[in-house]
Each structure stands twice: as C-alpha cells, then as structure tokens.
Design a protein around this motif. Structure first.
Motif, PDB file in Angstrom:
ATOM      1  N   ILE A 323       0.740  -1.214  -0.103  1.00  0.00           N
ATOM      2  CA  ILE A 323      -0.069  -0.059   0.162  1.00  0.00           C
ATOM      3  C   ILE A 323       0.904   1.211   0.017  1.00  0.00           C
ATOM      4  O   ILE A 323       0.677   2.284  -0.432  1.00  0.00           O
ATOM      5  CB  ILE A 323      -1.008   0.010   1.073  1.00  0.00           C
ATOM      6  N   LEU A 324       1.934   1.324   0.478  1.00  0.00           N
ATOM      7  CA  LEU A 324       2.683   2.389   0.938  1.00  0.00           C
ATOM      8  C   LEU A 324       3.615   2.732  -0.525  1.00  0.00           C
ATOM      9  O   LEU A 324       3.609   3.610  -1.082  1.00  0.00           O
ATOM     10  CB  LEU A 324       3.588   2.181   1.823  1.00  0.00           C
ATOM     11  N   LYS A 325       4.006   1.622  -1.309  1.00  0.00           N
ATOM     12  CA  LYS A 325       4.639   1.456  -2.616  1.00  0.00           C
ATOM     13  C   LYS A 325       3.572   2.087  -3.389  1.00  0.00           C
ATOM     14  O   LYS A 325       4.124   3.096  -4.226  1.00  0.00           O
ATOM     15  CB  LYS A 325       5.272   0.067  -2.746  1.00  0.00           C
ATOM     16  N   SER A 326       2.641   1.614  -3.485  1.00  0.00           N
ATOM     17  CA  SER A 326       1.633   2.177  -4.348  1.00  0.00           C
ATOM     18  C   SER A 326       1.156   3.544  -4.314  1.00  0.00           C
ATOM     19  O   SER A 326       0.959   4.426  -5.263  1.00  0.00           O
ATOM     20  CB  SER A 326      -0.029   1.277  -4.286  1.00  0.00           C
ATOM     21  N   ARG A 327       1.317   3.958  -2.912  1.00  0.00           N
ATOM     22  CA  ARG A 327       0.922   5.518  -2.765  1.00  0.00           C
ATOM     23  C   ARG A 327       2.139   6.442  -3.358  1.00  0.00           C
ATOM     24  O   ARG A 327       1.956   7.563  -3.825  1.00  0.00           O
ATOM     25  CB  ARG A 327       0.849   5.752  -1.483  1.00  0.00           C
ATOM     26  N   ILE A 328       3.292   5.844  -3.066  1.00  0.00           N
ATOM     27  CA  ILE A 328       4.371   6.592  -3.683  1.00  0.00           C
ATOM     28  C   ILE A 328       4.617   6.597  -5.308  1.00  0.00           C
ATOM     29  O   ILE A 328       4.722   7.749  -5.706  1.00  0.00           O
ATOM     30  CB  ILE A 328       5.848   5.970  -3.105  1.00  0.00           C
ATOM     31  N   GLU A 329       3.990   5.521  -5.757  1.00  0.00           N
ATOM     32  CA  GLU A 329       3.927   5.343  -7.090  1.00  0.00           C
ATOM     33  C   GLU A 329       2.728   6.398  -7.705  1.00  0.00           C
ATOM     34  O   GLU A 329       3.031   7.035  -8.541  1.00  0.00           O
ATOM     35  CB  GLU A 329       3.612   4.205  -7.567  1.00  0.00           C
ATOM     36  N   LEU A 331       1.860   9.262  -6.002  1.00  0.00           N
ATOM     37  CA  LEU A 331       2.412  10.565  -6.041  1.00  0.00           C
ATOM     38  C   LEU A 331       3.332  10.844  -7.162  1.00  0.00           C
ATOM     39  O   LEU A 331       3.347  11.886  -7.727  1.00  0.00           O
ATOM     40  CB  LEU A 331       3.162  10.641  -4.793  1.00  0.00           C
ATOM     41  N   ILE A 332       4.448   9.994  -7.441  1.00  0.00           N
ATOM     42  CA  ILE A 332       5.303  10.228  -8.598  1.00  0.00           C
ATOM     43  C   ILE A 332       4.406  10.339  -9.920  1.00  0.00           C
ATOM     44  O   ILE A 332       4.737  10.975 -10.966  1.00  0.00           O
ATOM     45  CB  ILE A 332       6.244   9.157  -8.796  1.00  0.00           C
ATOM     46  N   LYS A 333       3.432   9.559  -9.991  1.00  0.00           N
ATOM     47  CA  LYS A 333       2.618   9.551 -11.429  1.00  0.00           C
ATOM     48  C   LYS A 333       1.829  10.908 -11.402  1.00  0.00           C
ATOM     49  O   LYS A 333       1.864  11.556 -12.471  1.00  0.00           O
ATOM     50  CB  LYS A 333       1.691   8.431 -11.285  1.00  0.00           C
ATOM     51  N   ASN A 334       1.174  11.156 -10.406  1.00  0.00           N
ATOM     52  CA  ASN A 334       0.670  12.351 -10.478  1.00  0.00           C
ATOM     53  C   ASN A 334       1.454  13.616 -10.815  1.00  0.00           C
ATOM     54  O   ASN A 334       1.045  14.562 -11.383  1.00  0.00           O
ATOM     55  CB  ASN A 334      -0.129  12.625  -9.050  1.00  0.00           C
ATOM     56  N   MET A 335       2.615  13.810  -9.983  1.00  0.00           N
ATOM     57  CA  MET A 335       3.518  14.635 -10.195  1.00  0.00           C
ATOM     58  C   MET A 335       4.025  14.849 -11.786  1.00  0.00           C
ATOM     59  O   MET A 335       4.097  16.015 -12.222  1.00  0.00           O
ATOM     60  CB  MET A 335       5.079  14.590  -9.389  1.00  0.00           C
ATOM     61  N   ALA A 336       4.392  13.426 -12.316  1.00  0.00           N
ATOM     62  CA  ALA A 336       4.585  13.554 -13.713  1.00  0.00           C
ATOM     63  C   ALA A 336       3.526  14.215 -14.577  1.00  0.00           C
ATOM     64  O   ALA A 336       3.936  14.947 -15.594  1.00  0.00           O
ATOM     65  CB  ALA A 336       5.201  12.355 -14.197  1.00  0.00           C
TER      66      ALA A 336
END
Length: 525
Positions: A323-329, A331-336
């Motif tokens: 779950i933590l990994k998916s939330r980090i991903e 965040l990175i996806k939304n930032m991109a």
C-alpha cells in the motif's frame, strides 16, 4: 522585498545555487528519510494488566480491577479510566491528559498499584506499562498437515531467524497456544499414598526454582551465588520427590503421575489455506524502512521454503508495504502528469520557456519540504504522502501568477531584468497573502489533540512546508530564471499562434462584457 527580488534577479548564479541546493538536499534527504506505513505516535495511555487464574469475570472485577481503580483514581493527570474484566484476566487502561508528563504519571501509577495489599493470593503481579503503537509491516503463515507442536516449533525457529536478519528487529509469534506441562494423577493414587493435589503442587513448585543464595567475597571480587533449578521439559519432572520416608526411600512424580508436554486448555486455533497454522507478525521500528523490512522478509521466505519438512509451507500475507509503495507510485505519477499538463497549457497560451521554469517549481517545492520534514519528526507514510498528493494541485499557482505577469511585462518591451523585478513586485503581495491564507487554513490541524491529532499533524506540516517552498521559489528563483530567458524575443512569435489569439479574444470580448455586466448589476451578482 524589492531589494531581495532585484538582487536574485540580477545574480542568477545565486538563484541557481539555491535551486540546486534545494533539489540535491531534498533528494539526499528522501533517500535517507524514514519510510513507514503509519506515523509512530505515543497513545498517551497507561495499561495495567493482572492475571487471576481460575477467576470468573465478576471475581476479577471485585477482587482486582475495582481495587486498582480506587487506588489510581485520585492521581493528577488522568483524563479517563477504562476497565475490562474477563475470565482469569483484568485490565485497566488510563488515558492521560493532553500535555501531561506520561513518564511521571507512569511512576505514580506503579507506586499506587504496588501499595495495594488486599489483592487475592492467587492473583499474579500486576504489569504496568505505557501503551505504545507498533505498526505491522508483513505477516508470515507457517501452515500444513502437521501436529500443532511441530508447526509451533518451526514458527518459533523462523521468528528467531527473522530477528537475526540485519534490519529486522521485532517479530511476534501469534495465533498459537502457550506450552504447558500436564501432570495427571488419579484419585486412587492420591488415596493410596495419602496425598492431595495441593501437596503434589507444592512439591513441584519447590523443585523448579532459581534461587539467589547471597554472595561470597573472593580475591577476584564479589561472587554472586545462585541456584539454578528451574525445569522446562516434562522429562525433567520425573525425578521430583513427592514423598521422602525416614529410611531414605522416595516416591517420585514419575512413579505416581503421567507427565506430558502439551498446550494451554483454551479455545484457540488458527487456519491458513484451510490447514493448521502459526502466524508471525513482523514490525518496523526506529529508523527502519517498511519497504526494506518487507523485502528482506520475502527474500527469507523464498530461501526458507525448500528447507521446510514435507507438507509444511511458509507464505507471506497482509503485506502493508504494498500500500505504501502504491501511494508513492501514485504521487510520482501525479507529479509527472502535473508537470506535463502545466507545461503543455502554459506552452500553448504563453511561452515554452516560461512553462518550463514554472513547472520546475513543483520538484523544487517538494524538495524544500523534504529537507525540513525530519526536523518536525515527520516521515514518509500513508498520511504524509496523501498530503503531498493533495498539495500537488495548488503548489504552482503562485508561480503561474508571477510568471504570467513577468511575461506580460516583457511583452510591453521592458528589459528582462526590469520585467522580472517589476512583474514580481506587482503581484508579490497578493501572492504572499494567498499562500499564507492556505497555510492558515491547515494550521488548526496542528493543534488538535488525541491520538488522531498526532496522526493528522503530518498533513498540515507537509502542506505548509511545500507552500513555503513554492513561495520562495516563485519570488526569488523564478524571477532570476525569467530575467535570463529569451521570452521577450519569442513573444511576438507566440502572439501569432492561433491558441493565443483565441485566448486573447475570449479575454477582451466575452469575458470583458461579462465583467461589466456583473459590475453594473452588482446586487444581482
């Protein structure tokens, strides 16, 4: 403010150095920052638990719980007392007032509990401790078609192996019954030797003790003497003397009783994939990374499986790190996506260079916040990452305002330096107050109390730091970049673009008319 903006606009090297410092320091901090599922918090609670074997819930309530409540109720700093009485066990939970020194109150509670002299003789020593939160990262199931004792033994070995792995410190064995040694004596045997169960129990207790025996002064110093006589296995109890006659003959426990190892007689069993199982829960503590802990546990399980006996399997489940990994991903996806969309929109309507420098404010602002998060005891967790995702949509608003106004100044023919300084100053005050109002909106979450308040404090800290970083970037770094860009020379070309002409027409004609209408009919508006 003019002096600072003008100095950075004229000294673009200083602005670039500041930007690089934010980015590099932010990346370095992000690589070393604590990664956890949920933030570690003190629960501001004290727990008192006491075992009373064989007692009913009402007996536990009358004999143990009520006496503890009466003794601790008068202490200062207690907000609330909750109690639970169940068969053979009583527990009292004390909630501490906000801001009170919990360590001091813990010592006072221990003193009051120790002063109780009217506890039942059968009751065990009370356990007083501060309630702490441990966040589980991953669980392991040891299961298969095998006896309960075999599964538990393998699970215990796996638990010990896990805690010996570097970076994995805490693992608990769960969903298993406690080991017990069962001693069965028939009534006929007791009558034959003139014994009672109490007499046999006393003989067993006397023969399984670790006793201190004082100390002896020697040349090497003081030597402590201790008799180690505690027995841990059923076979060790066979030679316990129950009856010793004057002629020296003895009747041992093994001669009159059946002794065997077993489990506590409670209704507890666990199943995994429909088969008997034991569960191992692994936790992240201190500065450990939840992702690192989960990875090491999975690697260990893959190496363990071939070594297990036939019919017994090991499998991980409830992996919270995913779950933590998916939330980090996320965040990175939304930032991109945010970088791409902002760049496209600003590039279509204003200027490509302007779009690039404005969108660069997103990583700069995030890097600035990452530098300061450890100083406020905030880690990267589910809640702080949610705050990053939430603030992503508003982080470049001030940079867009400043950048557009500087671009407009350049279109009038002003020099790049003057356009950057004057354009920033014209909107500087409203930009500052718009960011401050957003910060103030999140401020109340910092002063909320209780356990939920300690968890939610991650959101305002992240949001405020990111907005502060965006404010510094838009007022000091962005003007310096725009002052060195060639937006002015390219402005005429961009004005020829169809999208720009359409946008300008919308602003000058329909939007202008709408604004005039609203101002004229202000009461209706």
């Amino acid at each position: 403010m003019r002096a600072a903006i003008a100095w950075f606009a004229e000294n673009h090297v200083a602005a670039n150095l500041l930007m690089l410092f934010f980015l590099i320091a932010g990346v370095v901090t992000a690589m070393d920052i604590k990664l956890e599922i949920f933030p570690e918090t003190e629960l501001d609670k004290i727990s008192i638990s006491i075992a009373y074997p064989g007692a009913s819930p009402s007996e536990v309530e009358e004999g143990v719980v009520r006496r503890i409540e009466e003794n601790v109720a008068g202490l200062e700093g207690i907000k609330r007392i909750d109690s639970v009485s169940r068969e053979g066990l009583g527990s009292v939970t004390i909630e501490v007032m906000k801001g009170w020194d919990i360590k001091k109150l813990l010592d006072e509670v221990k003193s009051e509990v120790d002063r109780i002299t009217t506890m039942p003789e059968e009751a065990e020593e009370p356990i007083v401790r501060e309630v702490t939160r441990r966040i589980q990262v991953i669980s392991i199931a040891i299961y298969g078609d095998a006896p309960e004792s075999s599964i538990k033994h393998i699970a215990q070995t796996v638990k010990d192996d896990l805690t010996n792995i570097e970076g994995v410190t805490v693992a608990d064995l769960a969903a298993v019954r406690e080991n017990e040694i069962h001693i069965d004596i028939s009534e006929k045997t007791l009558q034959k030797y003139g014994l009672t169960l109490e007499a046999v129990a006393d003989a067993v207790a006397r023969s399984s003790l670790d006793l201190p025996a004082g100390s002896v002064d020697a040349k090497e110093g003081e030597v402590l003497i201790r008799t180690k006589g505690r027995r841990y296995y059923a076979r060790e109890y066979r030679d316990v003397p129950v009856i010793t006659r004057p002629d020296g003959t003895r009747i041992t426990l093994g001669q009159i009783a059946q002794i065997k190892e077993g489990f506590a007689d409670i209704d507890l069993f666990s199943r995994f994939q429909g088969k008997p199982a034991a569960i191992i829960n692994v936790y992240r503590v201190a500065e450990q990374s939840a992702l690192d802990v989960a990875t090491k546990v999975k690697n260990y399980i893959s190496e363990l499986q071939p070594t297990l006996p036939h019919g017994i399997h090991a499998e991980d489940y409830m992996d919270m790190s995913t779950i933590l990994k998916s939330r980090i991903e996320l965040l990175i996806k939304n930032m991109a996506l945010g970088l791409i969309l902002v760049s496209l929109l600003l590039g279509m309507f204003l200027n490509v260079r302007l779009a690039f420098w404005v969108t660069l404010g997103i990583p700069i602002s995030f890097a600035f916040s990452l530098i300061l998060l450890p100083f406020y005891d905030v880690s990267l967790n589910m809640i702080s990452l949610f705050a990053f995702i939430m603030v992503l949509g508003i982080v470049v608003d001030d940079a867009i305002i400043v950048g557009e106004n500087v671009f407009s100044q350049q279109e009038t023919g002003a020099s790049n330096i003057r356009a950057a300084v004057d354009g920033t100053l014209q909107v500087g005050r409203p930009v500052i107050f718009s960011v401050l109002t957003s910060m103030v909106a999140f401020w109340p979450l910092l002063v909320s109390g209780g356990t939920m308040g300690k968890l939610m404090r991650n959101i305002p800290i992240v949001v405020i730091l990111v907005l502060l970083g965006s404010l510094i970037e838009s007022l000091l770094i962005l003007p310096a970049h725009l002052a060195r860009s060639k937006a002015a020379q390219k402005a005429g070309e961009h004005r020829q673009k169809r999208m720009t002409r359409v946008l300008n027409w919308v602003i000058r004609v329909p939007y202008r008319r709408l604004v005039k209408l609203c101002v004229k009919w202000r009461y209706a508006t």
